[in-house]
Write a protein that holds these residues in place. Structure first.
Motif, PDB file in Angstrom:
ATOM      1  N   PHE A 183      -1.541   9.545  12.761  1.00  0.00           N
ATOM      2  CA  PHE A 183      -2.960   9.357  12.460  1.00  0.00           C
ATOM      3  C   PHE A 183      -3.161   9.549  10.966  1.00  0.00           C
ATOM      4  N   TYR A 184      -4.009   8.681  10.384  1.00  0.00           N
ATOM      5  CA  TYR A 184      -4.145   8.647   8.934  1.00  0.00           C
ATOM      6  C   TYR A 184      -5.504   8.105   8.518  1.00  0.00           C
ATOM      7  N   VAL A 185      -5.796   8.238   7.224  1.00  0.00           N
ATOM      8  CA  VAL A 185      -6.978   7.638   6.614  1.00  0.00           C
ATOM      9  C   VAL A 185      -6.492   6.793   5.445  1.00  0.00           C
ATOM     10  N   ILE A 186      -7.340   5.890   4.986  1.00  0.00           N
ATOM     11  CA  ILE A 186      -7.024   5.092   3.803  1.00  0.00           C
ATOM     12  C   ILE A 186      -8.053   5.419   2.733  1.00  0.00           C
ATOM     13  N   GLU A 187      -7.552   5.848   1.580  1.00  0.00           N
ATOM     14  CA  GLU A 187      -8.408   6.156   0.437  1.00  0.00           C
ATOM     15  C   GLU A 187      -7.851   5.448  -0.787  1.00  0.00           C
ATOM     16  N   ASP A 188      -8.669   4.611  -1.403  1.00  0.00           N
ATOM     17  CA  ASP A 188      -8.260   3.893  -2.621  1.00  0.00           C
ATOM     18  C   ASP A 188      -6.898   3.227  -2.472  1.00  0.00           C
ATOM     19  N   SER A 189      -6.732   2.459  -1.419  1.00  0.00           N
ATOM     20  CA  SER A 189      -5.508   1.713  -1.104  1.00  0.00           C
ATOM     21  C   SER A 189      -4.273   2.601  -0.942  1.00  0.00           C
ATOM     22  N   ASP A 206       7.978   4.282   9.233  1.00  0.00           N
ATOM     23  CA  ASP A 206       8.248   3.114  10.069  1.00  0.00           C
ATOM     24  C   ASP A 206       7.111   2.876  11.063  1.00  0.00           C
ATOM     25  N   THR A 207       6.594   3.947  11.652  1.00  0.00           N
ATOM     26  CA  THR A 207       5.494   3.817  12.608  1.00  0.00           C
ATOM     27  C   THR A 207       4.263   3.248  11.922  1.00  0.00           C
ATOM     28  N   ILE A 208       3.940   3.735  10.736  1.00  0.00           N
ATOM     29  CA  ILE A 208       2.777   3.227   9.999  1.00  0.00           C
ATOM     30  C   ILE A 208       2.957   1.747   9.673  1.00  0.00           C
ATOM     31  N   LYS A 247      -9.703   9.307  16.207  1.00  0.00           N
ATOM     32  CA  LYS A 247     -10.997   9.971  16.299  1.00  0.00           C
ATOM     33  C   LYS A 247     -11.498  10.323  14.911  1.00  0.00           C
ATOM     34  N   ARG A 248     -12.796  10.487  14.790  1.00  0.00           N
ATOM     35  CA  ARG A 248     -13.429  10.930  13.545  1.00  0.00           C
ATOM     36  C   ARG A 248     -13.074  10.058  12.350  1.00  0.00           C
ATOM     37  N   GLY A 249     -13.089   8.739  12.545  1.00  0.00           N
ATOM     38  CA  GLY A 249     -12.846   7.819  11.453  1.00  0.00           C
ATOM     39  C   GLY A 249     -11.393   7.637  11.052  1.00  0.00           C
ATOM     40  N   ARG A 250     -10.487   8.214  11.810  1.00  0.00           N
ATOM     41  CA  ARG A 250      -9.066   8.081  11.499  1.00  0.00           C
ATOM     42  C   ARG A 250      -8.489   6.845  12.164  1.00  0.00           C
ATOM     43  N   LEU A 251      -7.443   6.336  11.570  1.00  0.00           N
ATOM     44  CA  LEU A 251      -6.702   5.208  12.123  1.00  0.00           C
ATOM     45  C   LEU A 251      -5.427   5.751  12.744  1.00  0.00           C
ATOM     46  N   MET A 264       0.842  -1.177   0.000  1.00  0.00           N
ATOM     47  CA  MET A 264       0.000   0.000   0.000  1.00  0.00           C
ATOM     48  C   MET A 264       0.894   1.250   0.000  1.00  0.00           C
ATOM     49  N   GLU A 265       0.540   2.202  -0.814  1.00  0.00           N
ATOM     50  CA  GLU A 265       1.303   3.444  -0.904  1.00  0.00           C
ATOM     51  C   GLU A 265       1.049   4.307   0.333  1.00  0.00           C
ATOM     52  N   ILE A 266       2.073   5.037   0.768  1.00  0.00           N
ATOM     53  CA  ILE A 266       1.951   5.971   1.893  1.00  0.00           C
ATOM     54  C   ILE A 266       2.186   7.376   1.365  1.00  0.00           C
ATOM     55  N   GLN A 267       1.190   8.234   1.551  1.00  0.00           N
ATOM     56  CA  GLN A 267       1.279   9.637   1.138  1.00  0.00           C
ATOM     57  C   GLN A 267       1.361  10.493   2.401  1.00  0.00           C
ATOM     58  N   ILE A 268       2.503  11.129   2.601  1.00  0.00           N
ATOM     59  CA  ILE A 268       2.690  11.959   3.792  1.00  0.00           C
ATOM     60  C   ILE A 268       2.388  13.411   3.413  1.00  0.00           C
ATOM     61  N   GLU A 269       1.354  13.949   4.019  1.00  0.00           N
ATOM     62  CA  GLU A 269       0.902  15.303   3.720  1.00  0.00           C
ATOM     63  C   GLU A 269       1.872  16.348   4.274  1.00  0.00           C
TER      64      GLU A 269
END
Length: 85
Positions: free
Chosen positions: A65-71, A25-27, A36-40, A1-6
């Motif tokens: 804390f992150y969300v998953i969108e389209d893998s 590494d943490t992810i 909270k609010r649907g975040r992982l 899965m790709e990781i996009q760091i904002e």
């Protein structure tokens, strides 16, 4: 899965004492924590053994804390806590 760091996450990382490498590494290898609010969330403790703010700390705990969108994992923010776990 790709990781996009904002950009927001990278800005907070610099302020709080972590970096892109520890965020990734943490992810990938951290333990799940509630978000909270649907975040992982994931957390990981790293050896620190340095001073921060004129106080010595043995360890730091990085929480991402992150969300998953389209893998794709998209970071929301990162927190860093200093102490001993």
């Amino acid at each position: 899965m790709e990781i996009q760091i904002e950009n927001h996450t990278l800005e907070r990382a610099e302020e709080r004492g972590t970096n892109e490498e520890e965020i990734r590494d943490t992810i990938l290898t951290g333990v799940e924590i509630p978000g909270k609010r649907g975040r992982l969330g994931k957390a990981k403790v790293y050896a620190f053994n340095q001073n921060r703010g004129n106080k010595y700390y043995e360890e730091k705990r990085v929480e991402v804390f992150y969300v998953i969108e389209d893998s794709t994992i998209i970071t929301v923010t990162v927190y860093v806590f200093y102490g001993k776990w």
